[in-house]
Design a protein around this motif. Structure first.
Motif: not given
Length: 727
Positions: A308-323, A339-343, A372-375, A380-383
């Motif tokens: 619970a200490i990480f609640d609100g701090l993470f998401t398991d999604l790819i973000s196009s506008e990361p904060e 656009k470059v994808g970074i995971f 990779v599939k999400a990017f 996006i083809n530069k990963i």
């Protein structure tokens, strides 16, 4: 027809920079740099070229006018001043200048015009410093096309030329400003159509392990690189936690202040970033670290949902506008309109090499394929995979080479965990069955911010890597960034006071902590008995006996938990803590002889290769045979019986009390048989700090032995010749 050269008077040349200012529409009202005052002899020229975008300063707000200039840097500045097109160029095919090199466009444009040449061995040597003589030769070539008088330009620029002296940034700026003011752009040779390839520059570090004292020099390395490549990424591949007094004292807050100043674009988490999970505060320090970050954190295979200490701090999604200050599976970063994808990926081994507690880790291959599939679904083809799984670690868990072969679509892997110093980028161009595939580049930069890794990579229109060049910059050779030094001081003062306290022990010889870093190294703390390991376990055994009053027969310490040596001289508290930096506590367990024998089989299963779970011992003697099959290597395991005053065999059907650290007792390093004992409620955590026990024991010794005692013997190991004693 010969072009008529324009002859300048000194008075006319003195006003040329004003003409440039008018042409650029920018007026330099005051100095742009902290080290270039308005009265500096080259101030006006530097301001003008900066306003025109021809030169740049450093990230610390300085220009360094007295610093020398390399051939590559000079090429870029000259091409800018002469307004050459550095995109539509003909490849000069120098053997040491790839198309992804920072200076490729400028060098190619200057070669095409005949202004510069390479060496007879078909190299250009862009990193060599340029001399006054070499630069004068270039100016002479330029004057054949541009209407300038070389001698008058040098005089007007107020530069005293000495052919063998190295050219400085200030001198070059002054000459170029003068050239730019007086020259008109001539008609130059036609060049081919511009390449559609995309070029990306990446800086990277990994496994910095709270080595905060190295960060001011790292800042210099980063700023210097950015001065030649403003559109670049800076990435961290994890393990910023644990390893020095800076972490013991500040729990990552010293590190994150530097990371923010350095301007990281993204970071993944390493196994040691979860080291505090078993503390009363849990992962609060990690949460504080992430929340303070001025950049996103990425890890696609880490599940924080049960803590619970990480609640609100993470998401398991790819973000196009990361904060900033948030954790994602991956993110999109736009560089020069592309656009470059970074995971990220964190080793599944974390569950046995750290204290993640409720945080869990999923299969890296499956999660990488999903990312990779999400990017690709986003066009996006530069990963880039930002990984903390090890370059060549055990396939039982994960490693970068398997990742590169198994998951198509990953272009660059920026790695960590194995602390590998990859001097030149490693290329994987075949899949798991040996078939040809698009290249994946793997890089890693050693450890502790000793090096800044750099990678220039070029992609074609399909996102396929077509060229690359990479190197490691030795940070120790650089001057510390002044702002970084000032930042360090606020932390260093407190750490130095704490660390400098002497514990009352003087070593005549060092207590070494060897590793097998080269093929010539034959001994390692992770595969062999060491004097330091013996002293640590002796202290554990003594403390466990006195604290519990039980018949504790032996003590065990994992080699991976011993992190540093102690040099000869007066031993300080800081040195002792650096040896055992993980803030482990002492535990005792009641264990069957069968489980204990199984644990030692596990300890030596990889010998003579290194293994962080290799056990050092006190109160016992182990003999094994590394030539035998793993699981059948133990020849004998004996403990010292106080009653008989002799070593006796451990018996499978008897129960023994042994001491170890809480990490190992909980099954760390993959000790499932010890975890079984832990889960059965047969482990008692005494809550005593490992480094405090070590200091107490070391201080109690009348004589500190710096040689081994034959506690652990591999009968298959080559016999070593005894050293002749000196008198």
């Amino acid at each position: 027809m010969t072009k008529k050269r324009k002859q300048y008077t000194a008075a006319a040349l003195a006003t040329m920079t004003a003409v440039v200012v008018g042409a650029t529409g920018v007026v330099a009202e005051q100095s742009m740099y902290s080290d270039v005052s308005d009265s500096h002899k080259y101030s006006e020229a530097i301001q003008v070229l900066t306003a025109a975008g021809i030169v740049t300063g450093y990230g610390d707000g300085t220009f360094k006018p007295d610093a020398t200039v390399t051939r590559g840097q000079a090429a870029k500045m000259i091409a800018g001043a002469l307004k050459l097109d550095t995109t539509k160029v003909i490849d000069p095919k120098f053997s040491d200048i790839a198309q992804s090199n920072h200076y490729y466009g400028a060098i190619s444009a200057l070669v095409a015009t005949g202004f510069i040449t390479g060496y007879e061995d078909n190299t250009f040597r862009s990193s060599e410093e340029i001399t006054h003589g070499q630069f004068a030769a270039i100016l002479t070539n330029v004057s054949a096309i541009y209407p300038i008088d070389t001698q008058m330009v040098l005089k007007a620029a107020n530069v005293s030329f000495n052919l063998t002296s190295e050219l400085t940034r200030g001198e070059l700026a002054s000459v170029l400003a003068t050239v730019l003011a007086g020259a008109t752009t001539p008609e130059l040779p036609e060049t081919p159509e511009a390449s559609e390839n995309f070029k990306l520059s990446v800086m990277h570090v990994n496994d910095t392990h709270a080595r905060v004292e190295n960060f001011p020099k790292l800042m210099t390395a980063v700023n210097d690189f950015r001065a030649t490549s403003s559109e670049s990424l800076l990435l961290h591949s994890g393990d910023s936690f644990t390893g020095t007094l800076y972490f013991s004292e500040f729990k990552g807050q010293a590190d994150i202040q530097f990371f923010n100043e350095l301007g990281f674009d993204a970071m993944t988490l390493g196994n040691h970033d979860f080291d505090l999970g078993s503390s009363p505060e849990g992962h609060q320090a990690l949460v504080d670290f992430v929340q303070a970050a001025n950049f996103p954190v990425v890890t696609a295979n880490t599940d924080f949902s049960k803590d619970a200490i990480f609640d609100g701090l993470f998401t398991d999604l790819i973000s196009s506008e990361p904060e900033n200050g948030q954790i994602y599976a991956g993110m999109v970063k736009e560089i020069n309109g592309e656009k470059v994808g970074i995971f990220g990926l964190t080793t599944e081994e974390t569950k046995v090499t750290s204290s993640p507690n409720k945080v869990t880790f999923e299969n890296y291959i499956k999660k990488a394929e999903k990312a990779v599939k999400a990017f690709e679904g986003m066009g996006i083809n530069k990963i880039i995979a930002l990984t903390h799984i090890g370059f060549d670690d055990s396939a039982d868990y994960d490693n970068d080479q398997i990742l590169a072969k198994a998951v198509p679509g990953i272009d660059v892997i920026v790695g960590a965990h194995s602390h590998t110093k990859i001097e030149e980028p490693y290329i994987v161009d075949t899949n798991t069955v040996g078939e040809k595939k698009d290249a994946t580049i793997i890089v890693q930069a050693g450890e502790q911010a000793n090096y800044l890794g750099t990678l220039d990579v070029e992609f074609d229109e399909q996102g396929v890597v077509v060229a690359h060049e990479g190197q490691l910059i030795d940070v120790a050779k650089l001057a510390a960034n002044p702002k970084g030094t000032k930042m360090l001081a606020q932390y260093k003062e407190k750490v130095d006071v704490f660390a400098s306290n002497e514990i009352g022990v003087t070593l005549t010889e060092p207590l070494t902590n060897p590793r097998k870093n080269t093929t010539a190294d034959t001994v390692s703390v992770r595969s062999d008995e060491t004097a330091l390991g013996n002293i640590i376990t002796d202290g554990m055994l003594a403390k466990a006996k006195s604290f519990t009053g039980k018949n504790v027969v032996m003590a065990l310490q994992n080699g991976g938990g011993i992190r540093s040596d102690i040099p000869a001289g007066n031993v300080t508290l800081g040195q002792a803590i650096t040896v055992l930096p993980f803030t482990n506590t002492l535990a005792v367990m009641d264990i069957s002889g069968a489980d204990l024998l199984e644990a030692f089989e596990f300890s030596v299963r990889q010998a003579p290769e290194e293994n962080g779970g290799f056990l050092h011992i006190a109160g016992a003697q182990l003999v094994y045979d590394s030539s035998k099959e793993a699981g059948s290597r133990i020849v004998s395991l004996k403990y010292y019986d106080e009653k008989t005053k002799a070593y006796v065999d451990i018996k499978a059907d008897q129960t023994y009390t042994v001491a170890t650290n809480a990490f190992t007792a909980g099954g760390g390093d993959g000790y499932k048989m010890l975890r079984k004992v832990y889960d059965a409620g047969k482990v008692q955590d005494l809550g005593l700090s490992d480094w405090e026990n070590f200091v107490e024991h070391l201080s109690s010794l009348k004589e500190v032995k710096t040689t081994t005692e034959g506690r652990i013997t591999d009968v298959a190991a080559p016999v070593k010749e005894a050293k002749e004693e000196t008198k």
